[in-house]
Scaffold this active site. Structure first.
Site, PDB file in Angstrom:
ATOM      1  N   ASP A  82       0.837  -1.309   0.024  1.00 23.96           N
ATOM      2  CA  ASP A  82       0.111  -0.029  -0.062  1.00 23.96           C
ATOM      3  C   ASP A  82       0.901   1.279   0.147  1.00 23.96           C
ATOM      4  O   ASP A  82       1.857   1.178   0.837  1.00 23.96           O
ATOM      5  CB  ASP A  82      -0.741   0.009   1.394  1.00 23.96           C
ATOM      6  N   HIS A  83       0.524   2.392  -0.639  1.00 23.77           N
ATOM      7  CA  HIS A  83       1.106   3.538  -0.584  1.00 23.77           C
ATOM      8  C   HIS A  83       2.614   3.491  -0.660  1.00 23.77           C
ATOM      9  O   HIS A  83       3.127   4.165   0.173  1.00 23.77           O
ATOM     10  CB  HIS A  83       0.811   4.351   0.559  1.00 23.77           C
ATOM     11  N   HIS A 178      -7.777   9.277   4.991  1.00 24.87           N
ATOM     12  CA  HIS A 178      -6.992   8.134   5.926  1.00 24.87           C
ATOM     13  C   HIS A 178      -7.405   8.606   7.359  1.00 24.87           C
ATOM     14  O   HIS A 178      -7.598   9.684   7.642  1.00 24.87           O
ATOM     15  CB  HIS A 178      -5.599   8.160   5.546  1.00 24.87           C
ATOM     16  N   GLY A 179      -7.588   7.660   8.095  1.00 25.64           N
ATOM     17  CA  GLY A 179      -7.696   7.745   9.521  1.00 25.64           C
ATOM     18  C   GLY A 179      -9.103   7.817   9.701  1.00 25.64           C
ATOM     19  O   GLY A 179     -10.057   7.578   8.816  1.00 25.64           O
ATOM     20  N   HIS A 206     -10.093   4.559  -1.071  1.00 30.12           N
ATOM     21  CA  HIS A 206      -8.998   4.617   0.143  1.00 30.12           C
ATOM     22  C   HIS A 206      -9.747   5.311   1.136  1.00 30.12           C
ATOM     23  O   HIS A 206     -10.733   5.912   1.335  1.00 30.12           O
ATOM     24  CB  HIS A 206      -7.710   5.556  -0.318  1.00 30.12           C
ATOM     25  N   GLY A 207      -9.274   5.134   2.593  1.00 27.32           N
ATOM     26  CA  GLY A 207      -9.919   5.704   3.790  1.00 27.32           C
ATOM     27  C   GLY A 207     -11.201   5.041   4.004  1.00 27.32           C
ATOM     28  O   GLY A 207     -12.088   5.866   4.287  1.00 27.32           O
ATOM     29  N   SER A 209     -12.435   3.392   6.378  1.00 27.33           N
ATOM     30  CA  SER A 209     -12.677   3.413   7.801  1.00 27.33           C
ATOM     31  C   SER A 209     -13.354   4.288   8.147  1.00 27.33           C
ATOM     32  O   SER A 209     -13.284   5.839   8.083  1.00 27.33           O
ATOM     33  CB  SER A 209     -11.393   3.271   8.676  1.00 27.33           C
ATOM     34  N   ALA A 230      -7.986   0.031   6.915  1.00 30.62           N
ATOM     35  CA  ALA A 230      -6.843  -0.017   8.046  1.00 30.62           C
ATOM     36  C   ALA A 230      -7.208   0.645   9.436  1.00 30.62           C
ATOM     37  O   ALA A 230      -7.017  -0.275  10.245  1.00 30.62           O
ATOM     38  CB  ALA A 230      -5.463   0.731   7.127  1.00 30.62           C
ATOM     39  N   THR A 231      -7.587   1.773   9.412  1.00 28.47           N
ATOM     40  CA  THR A 231      -7.615   2.506  10.693  1.00 28.47           C
ATOM     41  C   THR A 231      -8.565   1.594  11.605  1.00 28.47           C
ATOM     42  O   THR A 231      -8.308   1.302  12.881  1.00 28.47           O
ATOM     43  CB  THR A 231      -8.157   3.777  10.441  1.00 28.47           C
TER      44      THR A 231
HETATM   45 ZN   LIG Z   1      -4.800   4.909   0.972  1.00 28.95          ZN
END
Ligand SMILES: [Zn+2]
Length: 281
Positions: A82-83, A178-179, A206-207, A209, A230-231
């Site tokens: 990722d990234h 993100h987050g 993406h992001g 969460s 992810a978060t």
């Molecule tokens: Zn991302």
């Protein structure tokens, strides 16, 4: 089941209007939880690591964890980087065994982003590896890099970018971050639809969460075929550990990391339902 490339799984999802969930993991227990959830739900799944997780685990070790679990898994699994911001690190991951990579050159000016992404795509494709790239800026914080004002992706630029780079998967910036979100995220669905219209490739959200499930489903209907989480997984794992450690008599890591594994598995099952990927394999 085989260890596969993400492209195989995601093209199938794109064609059939569901998404493959892509879950970030940080340790063995999280990787096991993700795969257990996928097996229980008969869902294809992507495991992914950011470069900071690669630094933490070791690139060969991250691959070893996933490939050894995949060998015994009842569902197809891909491992995605990722990234990643540099050509060198992408190649290091491919050499270690990753079957899918993201080159994120979105900080660079348009022409330089195209040049670096194209170089990665050509090299990776020669080895049968799937490539994801991003244009515009997903807001928030990912792996220490923070984006204050997310710049939305322009659909015409997206078309030019995908055509010139030859990437398999494209991550547009449509208002996600993100987050965790402070308020409810405002997603630009019209822009997403336009990007799908111009690019035609499977798109990546993406992001994931904290985006309400209904909005994720709307995105999938408009061409999103990979959703990154992810978060929320990190949070679920940590909350479970924190709760388990309230009991001061607990000292065996199996006791609290096992709780983290259970919590992450439960969360992944929910996300698989949102992605519509259950019973696809
Ligand atoms: Zn991302």
């Amino acid at each position: 089941m085989p260890y596969v490339t993400s492209g195989q799984l995601i093209r199938e999802a794109h064609k059939n209007h569901y998404a493959v969930p892509a879950f970030n993991f940080e340790n063995l227990e999280m990787a096991q939880a993700i795969i257990r959830a996928a097996e229980r739900e008969h869902s294809p799944v992507l495991l992914q690591t950011t470069p900071s997780t690669v630094d933490y685990l070791g690139v060969e070790q991250a691959y070893a964890v996933v490939s050894s679990l995949a060998r015994h898994a009842a569902v197809p699994i891909a491992l995605h980087l990722d990234h990643c911001e540099t050509f060198e690190r992408v190649m290091q991951a491919i050499k270690a065994g990753y079957s899918s990579v993201m080159i994120d050159a979105s900080k660079l000016p348009f022409a330089e982003n195209i040049a670096l992404t194209k170089k990665v795509a050509e090299t990776a494709h020669a080895m049968g590896i799937t490539v994801e790239a991003e244009l515009g800026k997903v807001g928030g914080k990912e792996d220490g890099l923070s984006v204050e004002n997310a710049a939305y992706t322009d659909p015409q630029e997206a078309e030019e970018f995908v055509r010139n780079t030859g990437v398999d998967l494209f991550a547009p910036a449509i208002g996600t971050a993100h987050g965790f979100y402070k308020g409810e995220p405002k997603l630009d669905f019209d822009r997403l639809a336009a990007v799908q219209q111009t690019t035609r490739v499977p798109l990546v959200l993406h992001g994931g969460s904290g985006i309400p499930d209904e909005k994720v489903r709307n995105c999938i209907a408009l061409g999103i075929a990979k959703v990154n989480y992810a978060t929320e997984l990190r949070y679920a794992a940590t909350a479970a550990v924190r709760a388990a450690l309230q009991d001061e008599a607990v000292f065996d890591p199996k006791k609290y990391l096992g709780k983290a594994r259970e919590a992450v598995e439960k969360l992944c099952i929910q996300k698989i339902a949102v992605c519509g990927s259950a019973n696809r394999v």
